[in-house]
Design a protein around this motif. Sequence first.
Motif, mmCIF file in Angstrom:
data_model
loop_
_atom_site.group_PDB
_atom_site.id
_atom_site.type_symbol
_atom_site.label_atom_id
_atom_site.label_comp_id
_atom_site.label_asym_id
_atom_site.label_seq_id
_atom_site.Cartn_x
_atom_site.Cartn_y
_atom_site.Cartn_z
ATOM 1 N N TYR A 377 0.552 -1.098 -0.019
ATOM 2 C CA TYR A 377 -0.075 0.164 0.376
ATOM 3 C C TYR A 377 1.085 1.010 0.638
ATOM 4 O O TYR A 377 1.823 1.402 0.583
ATOM 5 N N GLN A 411 -2.000 6.900 2.010
ATOM 6 C CA GLN A 411 -3.148 6.473 2.158
ATOM 7 C C GLN A 411 -3.279 5.999 3.489
ATOM 8 O O GLN A 411 -4.355 4.797 3.433
ATOM 9 N N VAL A 412 -2.424 6.064 4.226
ATOM 10 C CA VAL A 412 -2.378 5.307 5.776
ATOM 11 C C VAL A 412 -2.509 6.276 6.847
ATOM 12 O O VAL A 412 -1.481 6.899 6.951
ATOM 13 N N CYS A 430 -14.511 2.745 9.043
ATOM 14 C CA CYS A 430 -13.273 2.988 9.175
ATOM 15 C C CYS A 430 -13.260 1.869 7.153
ATOM 16 O O CYS A 430 -12.473 2.074 6.153
ATOM 17 N N ALA A 434 -12.222 2.731 3.097
ATOM 18 C CA ALA A 434 -11.230 1.888 2.615
ATOM 19 C C ALA A 434 -11.782 1.526 1.204
ATOM 20 O O ALA A 434 -11.574 1.209 0.270
ATOM 21 N N ARG A 437 -12.566 3.543 -1.298
ATOM 22 C CA ARG A 437 -10.993 4.213 -2.116
ATOM 23 C C ARG A 437 -10.420 5.782 -1.470
ATOM 24 O O ARG A 437 -9.488 6.081 -2.383
ATOM 25 N N TYR A 440 -7.591 4.804 4.017
ATOM 26 C CA TYR A 440 -7.154 3.253 4.499
ATOM 27 C C TYR A 440 -6.405 3.862 7.068
ATOM 28 O O TYR A 440 -5.790 3.896 6.343
ATOM 29 N N TRP A 472 -6.362 -4.133 10.832
ATOM 30 C CA TRP A 472 -5.717 -3.653 9.340
ATOM 31 C C TRP A 472 -6.389 -4.909 8.511
ATOM 32 O O TRP A 472 -7.443 -4.500 7.239
ATOM 33 N N LEU A 475 -9.888 -4.424 7.561
ATOM 34 C CA LEU A 475 -10.494 -3.239 6.378
ATOM 35 C C LEU A 475 -9.922 -3.673 5.392
ATOM 36 O O LEU A 475 -10.832 -3.339 4.360
ATOM 37 N N ILE A 476 -9.480 -4.796 5.512
ATOM 38 C CA ILE A 476 -8.872 -5.830 3.713
ATOM 39 C C ILE A 476 -9.885 -7.100 3.705
ATOM 40 O O ILE A 476 -10.185 -7.576 2.667
#
Length: 477
Positions: A377, A411-412, A430, A434, A437, A440, A472, A475-476
């Motif tokens: 990332y 972007q973190v 959050c 993410a 886009r 994060y 994390w 988030l993904i």
Amino acid sequence: MKFSEYFNLNRTQPYLDFVDIPLDTDLPVFLEPSAIKDLRSPWGVELSSMLQTFFDTVLRLIHSGENVKAQQLLSSLSERNEFHLGYSSGESKGHGFGSGSAETVWGALSTSSAAVTGLLKDLEDTALLIPGIGTDMISDAVSNIIRGPLIKYTQDMCVYYGIPLTPAVASGPVWNPQKEIWEESLIQLPMTSHGKVILVPKILVRHRLNYQYDEYYRHYILPEMQHEHLAAHSSLVEVLKDGSERVTKKALMEKYGSDKLAVVEQTKVRPQILQEYKDQKYSKPSAPLTQEQFSEVEAIDLPDLDPIVQELRALDTGRDTAGRYEDLVEKVLSVILYPSLCNPIKQHNIHDGRKRIDITYINEAKSGFFYWLSLHYPCPMIFIECKNYGKEVGNPEIDQLAGRFSPSRGQVGILICRSIEDKEKLYQRCVDTAKDRRGYMLALDDDDIFGMVYAYKQDSEDQTFASLRSLWARLIE
């Protein structure tokens, strides 16, 4: 007296981004060229470029016979004691390339077959191939070549920690890689009773150089020579009682020598071994000094985060204590996230000052959670927003942090607040950001910070970052 004591910073080395040098002598740590070349930030690339352009320029002048110009460039590499790094046990003394006579160093470079044959390509190569050049000289040379960026770093650190800057101080020679000349000017620097000081980031120093000629000779060149002599059945081959054959390193060194001249002569016929050594060093760069190593070399206690945790627990919420909350959070993070994150900037202005970020760190991680992030990332910088609210944070705070992201900056980010009543709801916000886009972000409260401190005290890096990894993953997913 240390730099931090002179300026009453009320911080010891673990809570500072720079090396907390003694003012009346040197600290036995050194600027390491390969540590600089291992940096991935734009600042690190600038430093690497300055080192390479300087050394390339000197070698080019030597090859073209412009000896006076080469000596003039080398003469500015003498250490002027404002860095306070090195072996001096008493008052700071320089050991730079320019110490004594630049002509001596120029002579060593110009007559070296390593330089003539092209083996000598990088500044750190001189530690392997040029007699008389060692760790302290190379460290002092590096300090001088990157003096310009280090002056800017010093000024930034003084603003960050509230250290007064004295105007109209002589900069000393500053390398201009575009013009390939040294320049001097009057600048702002911190002044002490021992003179001016230029600070050095602690992630750049090491106990010794990564390149060691005896290591290179014994573990790279000599094994290859042993193999060659065995294959050729030379006179150095010994037959053992069991019928096996060997060639000892001792026998090879007695025949061919063991100093740098021998290293050069044997490297000339095996240049691929030198490249192999450099490639392996590049793939496994030396790690920054740990808190324990700094504690030992500076004779100070390891960081005690308990008082900071106690103050955080007792701190009132609200605008009046927001600045103090930010300071305490930064102290904790600067200890437990070192050396992954460095060079903190408070109230970092972006968009021409229209937006500010509470704390910005440069991500220079070489292992662990933040290193993994950097591989997948955009996160050259990690943004921290601190909210000393007595109320629940919500979409406005999420949107505020998201507005700080960009492809170039990163972007973190991490949103840190006093408490989170409905964690599932905030985490989902959050996740939504993410998925849209817009970046994060990880949301932490005081209890999360206290948990990270506890894990850090148990000397467990995996557990220190466990909460970050867990968030994390959500988030993904």
